[in-house]
Write a protein that holds these residues in place. Structure first.
Motif, PDB file in Angstrom:
ATOM      1  N   SER A   1      87.860-112.631 -76.318  1.00  0.00           N
ATOM      2  CA  SER A   1      87.647-114.035 -76.668  1.00  0.00           C
ATOM      3  C   SER A   1      86.738-114.140 -77.884  1.00  0.00           C
ATOM      4  CB  SER A   1      86.997-114.797 -75.502  1.00  0.00           C
ATOM      5  OG  SER A   1      85.655-114.365 -75.330  1.00  0.00           O
ATOM      6  N   GLY A   2      86.732-115.317 -78.468  1.00  0.00           N
ATOM      7  CA  GLY A   2      85.795-115.586 -79.551  1.00  0.00           C
ATOM      8  C   GLY A   2      84.360-115.555 -79.050  1.00  0.00           C
ATOM      9  N   THR A   3      84.172-115.998 -77.832  1.00  0.00           N
ATOM     10  CA  THR A   3      82.843-115.979 -77.217  1.00  0.00           C
ATOM     11  C   THR A   3      82.303-114.557 -77.156  1.00  0.00           C
ATOM     12  OG1 THR A   3      83.450-117.890 -75.889  1.00  0.00           O
ATOM     13  CG2 THR A   3      81.555-116.620 -75.145  1.00  0.00           C
TER      14      THR A   3
ATOM     15  N   THR B   1      78.011-127.928 -81.732  1.00  0.00           N
ATOM     16  CA  THR B   1      78.957-126.824 -81.670  1.00  0.00           C
ATOM     17  C   THR B   1      79.451-126.694 -80.247  1.00  0.00           C
ATOM     18  OG1 THR B   1      79.300-124.453 -82.112  1.00  0.00           O
ATOM     19  CG2 THR B   1      77.150-125.082 -81.225  1.00  0.00           C
ATOM     20  N   PHE B   2      80.428-125.839 -80.054  1.00  0.00           N
ATOM     21  CA  PHE B   2      80.869-125.502 -78.711  1.00  0.00           C
ATOM     22  C   PHE B   2      79.763-124.682 -78.045  1.00  0.00           C
ATOM     23  CE2 PHE B   2      83.810-122.793 -75.986  1.00  0.00           C
ATOM     24  CZ  PHE B   2      83.947-123.768 -75.017  1.00  0.00           C
TER      25      PHE B   2
ATOM     26  N   ALA C   1      79.596-122.165 -76.440  1.00  0.00           N
ATOM     27  CA  ALA C   1      79.711-120.701 -76.527  1.00  0.00           C
ATOM     28  C   ALA C   1      78.791-120.113 -77.598  1.00  0.00           C
ATOM     29  CB  ALA C   1      81.156-120.305 -76.825  1.00  0.00           C
ATOM     30  N   THR C   2      78.596-120.835 -78.696  1.00  0.00           N
ATOM     31  CA  THR C   2      77.743-120.346 -79.783  1.00  0.00           C
ATOM     32  C   THR C   2      76.338-120.050 -79.252  1.00  0.00           C
ATOM     33  OG1 THR C   2      78.922-121.932 -81.201  1.00  0.00           O
ATOM     34  CG2 THR C   2      76.996-120.847 -82.149  1.00  0.00           C
TER      35      THR C   2
ATOM     36  N   VAL D   1      77.709-122.172 -87.943  1.00  0.00           N
ATOM     37  CA  VAL D   1      79.045-122.450 -87.406  1.00  0.00           C
ATOM     38  C   VAL D   1      79.838-123.162 -88.498  1.00  0.00           C
ATOM     39  CG1 VAL D   1      80.339-123.626 -85.583  1.00  0.00           C
ATOM     40  CG2 VAL D   1      78.034-122.760 -85.116  1.00  0.00           C
TER      41      VAL D   1
ATOM     42  N   ASP E   1      79.807-117.935 -86.933  1.00  0.00           N
ATOM     43  CA  ASP E   1      80.780-118.441 -85.968  1.00  0.00           C
ATOM     44  C   ASP E   1      81.897-119.097 -86.775  1.00  0.00           C
ATOM     45  OD1 ASP E   1      82.338-119.796 -84.164  1.00  0.00           O
ATOM     46  OD2 ASP E   1      80.663-120.486 -82.926  1.00  0.00           O
TER      47      ASP E   1
ATOM     48  N   ALA F   1      84.990-119.390 -85.665  1.00  0.00           N
ATOM     49  CA  ALA F   1      86.070-119.631 -84.699  1.00  0.00           C
ATOM     50  C   ALA F   1      87.019-120.736 -85.149  1.00  0.00           C
ATOM     51  CB  ALA F   1      85.469-119.988 -83.333  1.00  0.00           C
ATOM     52  N   GLN F   2      86.499-121.690 -85.929  1.00  0.00           N
ATOM     53  CA  GLN F   2      87.331-122.823 -86.349  1.00  0.00           C
ATOM     54  C   GLN F   2      87.698-122.761 -87.825  1.00  0.00           C
ATOM     55  OE1 GLN F   2      85.866-126.664 -85.183  1.00  0.00           O
ATOM     56  NE2 GLN F   2      85.581-126.079 -83.038  1.00  0.00           N
TER      57      GLN F   2
ATOM     58  N   SER G   1      88.203-117.024 -83.068  1.00  0.00           N
ATOM     59  CA  SER G   1      88.802-117.280 -81.758  1.00  0.00           C
ATOM     60  C   SER G   1      90.315-117.365 -81.901  1.00  0.00           C
ATOM     61  CB  SER G   1      88.273-118.595 -81.191  1.00  0.00           C
ATOM     62  OG  SER G   1      89.014-118.951 -80.030  1.00  0.00           O
TER      63      SER G   1
ATOM     64  N   TYR H   1      92.002-118.557 -79.224  1.00  0.00           N
ATOM     65  CA  TYR H   1      92.315-119.536 -78.185  1.00  0.00           C
ATOM     66  C   TYR H   1      93.549-120.337 -78.628  1.00  0.00           C
ATOM     67  CZ  TYR H   1      91.494-123.443 -74.967  1.00  0.00           C
ATOM     68  OH  TYR H   1      91.634-124.388 -73.996  1.00  0.00           O
TER      69      TYR H   1
ATOM     70  N   LYS I   1      93.513-123.000 -81.359  1.00  0.00           N
ATOM     71  CA  LYS I   1      92.977-122.685 -82.676  1.00  0.00           C
ATOM     72  C   LYS I   1      94.112-122.475 -83.679  1.00  0.00           C
ATOM     73  CE  LYS I   1      88.782-123.056 -81.400  1.00  0.00           C
ATOM     74  NZ  LYS I   1      87.826-122.181 -80.752  1.00  0.00           N
TER      75      LYS I   1
ATOM     76  N   GLY J   1      91.647-114.843 -76.608  1.00  0.00           N
ATOM     77  CA  GLY J   1      91.535-113.724 -77.537  1.00  0.00           C
ATOM     78  C   GLY J   1      90.502-114.045 -78.599  1.00  0.00           C
TER      79      GLY J   1
HETATM   80  C1  LIG Z   1      86.645-121.910 -79.819  1.00  0.00           C
HETATM   81  C2  LIG Z   1      85.238-121.707 -80.242  1.00  0.00           C
HETATM   82  C3  LIG Z   1      84.434-120.655 -79.754  1.00  0.00           C
HETATM   83  C4  LIG Z   1      84.821-119.762 -78.617  1.00  0.00           C
HETATM   84  O1  LIG Z   1      86.024-119.140 -78.720  1.00  0.00           O
HETATM   85  P1  LIG Z   1      86.797-118.691 -77.388  1.00  0.00           P
HETATM   86  O2  LIG Z   1      87.888-117.821 -77.942  1.00  0.00           O
HETATM   87  O3  LIG Z   1      87.312-119.902 -76.714  1.00  0.00           O
HETATM   88  O4  LIG Z   1      85.841-117.920 -76.550  1.00  0.00           O
HETATM   89  C5  LIG Z   1      83.167-120.494 -80.291  1.00  0.00           C
HETATM   90  N1  LIG Z   1      82.696-121.323 -81.222  1.00  0.00           N
HETATM   91  C6  LIG Z   1      83.411-122.358 -81.690  1.00  0.00           C
HETATM   92  C7  LIG Z   1      82.830-123.226 -82.755  1.00  0.00           C
HETATM   93  C8  LIG Z   1      84.695-122.590 -81.201  1.00  0.00           C
HETATM   94  O5  LIG Z   1      85.391-123.643 -81.646  1.00  0.00           O
END
Ligand SMILES: *Cc1c(COP(=O)(O)O)cnc(C)c1O
Length: 371
Positions: free
Chosen positions: A62-64, A88-89, A91-92, A133, A159, A161-162, A183, A185, A188, A196
């Motif tokens: 995962s991105g996390t 942010t999400f 997870a960051t 991020v 980060d 991810a986006q 990410s 996901y 995304k 993933g």
């Molecule tokens: C989606 C996302 C994540 C986490 O990614 P996952 O693959 O869902 O674990 C982290 N940071 C940001 C900003 C995200 O949008």
């Protein structure tokens, strides 16, 4: 209820790709039964690294986990502070906390990204890293940020991810720092068929270390276990599917920018609606993971659009530091808090037709004519 304009449309997305993906799935699952750490993963990682222009991409669960391992593999832990944002999400910030380190939150700017002018004030003798991020598909101001990080000898973990494919001054998101997280996901820009993520880095040592960490610390060639690790490998099937999807990336980025352009034109000049087209745009190439507007009467607009069959997403109604259970409520972040009352993401996905985009624009106008 089926939306006229859904926020994401997985069935339609996958139906478009079915012809290309079916042979891949048939081959990986039924001909070869290649599931864990196989050639498809390797090939995907190679293509992904080439796309970014970095030495290594490591496929993870995962991105996390990519974020967590970026910090963990760099030895960041108890007693350390990491500067990041609350808009942010979760997870960051969770990645920082799960390493044992302390998140230090700074406010954001009008483009929803870290206000880099606030970094220096947040630095203490314990600060080890800055974690920007690149939200919604726009890169943070990395020129300033990298300058500050160099001056204070801080590690930078991105980060991204986006922001796959987004650039700042011509340089891609995820290629500025020591390592970065992407990410895969499904929602995304480059989504898999499940969870993933990817960790990208130019450091040979970091990449090797994370390859061991994702696989229980094992050195498979010799059977040695080098240290305690995790099980956080990107599935080979998922890697094969995502690899096959990568060829569409330029086309998808182009389409997202096209939709954003239509919204910009169609929604310009509405009092009470701020569009995501910010000052100094020339430095930035945005990929519009999300098309986020700031809206007066946001909650009423969301309800109105929903009744019209337009699905929207509010990210996030409550900033991370406002969730009591996370014990971050001592941070005062006025811009973050204000923005969380105004943001709403309009539908943005590559399946949208021009008619659907026009319909969304029409509905937003209708709302603000009445309100
Ligand atoms: C989606 C996302 C994540 C986490 O990614 P996952 O693959 O869902 O674990 C982290 N940071 C940001 C900003 C995200 O949008």
């Amino acid at each position: 209820m089926a939306y006229k304009v859904p926020f994401v449309d997985y069935p339609r997305h996958n139906r478009h790709l079915m012809k290309g993906l079916m042979p891949v799935i048939r081959d990986v699952v039924f001909n070869r039964a290649d599931f864990i750490l196989r050639g498809d993963l390797k090939q995907f990682e190679k293509t992904f690294a080439q796309f970014l222009g970095v030495r290594h991409a490591v496929g993870l669960n995962s991105g996390t986990d990519a974020l967590f391992l970026s910090l963990y593999a760099a030895g960041i832990g108890r007693g350390d502070e990491v500067i990041t944002v609350a808009h942010t999400f979760v997870a960051t910030i969770a990645a920082v906390v799960r390493c044992g380190a302390k998140p230090v939150l700074v406010d954001i700017k009008e483009d929803f990204n870290m206000n880099v002018d606030l970094i220096e004030k947040a630095i203490t003798s314990r600060t080890r890293a800055v974690l920007p991020v690149h939200l919604n598909g726009r890169v943070c101001d990395m020129a300033k940020l990298m300058g500050i990080a160099r001056k204070h000898r801080l590690m930078v973990v991105e980060d991204a991810a986006q922001a796959l494919g987004a650039t700042f001054n011509g340089q891609k998101a995820g290629t500025f720092g020591f390592s970065s997280c992407f990410s895969l996901y499904p929602a995304k820009l480059l989504g898999g068929i499940g969870d993933g993520g990817v960790l990208a880095t130019n450091s040979d040592r970091m990449a090797q270390h994370v390859r061991y960490l994702r696989d229980h610390g094992q050195k498979r060639e010799t059977g040695d276990v080098l240290f305690y690790g995790f099980n956080t490998r990107l599935d080979n099937l998922n890697a094969a599917v995502i690899h096959a999807k990568m060829r569409y990336l330029p086309e998808w980025i182009k389409r997202r920018r096209e939709i954003a352009g239509r919204c910009q034109k169609g929604l310009a000049g509405i009092p009470g609606l701020a569009l995501p087209h910010f000052e100094g745009n020339r430095k930035y190439f945005d990929i519009y993971q999300n098309y986020v507007v700031r809206a007066r009467k946001r909650d009423e607009l969301v309800d109105f659009l929903s009744r019209k069959g337009v699905e929207t997403l509010v990210s996030w109604r409550k900033p991370v530091h406002k969730h009591k259970g996370l014990k971050l409520s001592h941070f005062k972040l006025p811009v973050t808090e204000q923005i969380s009352k105004e943001v709403v993401s309009l539908p943005m996905n590559t399946e949208l037709t021009n008619q659907q985009v026009a319909y969304v624009i029409k509905c937003v106008h209708e709302f603000y004519q009445k309100n």
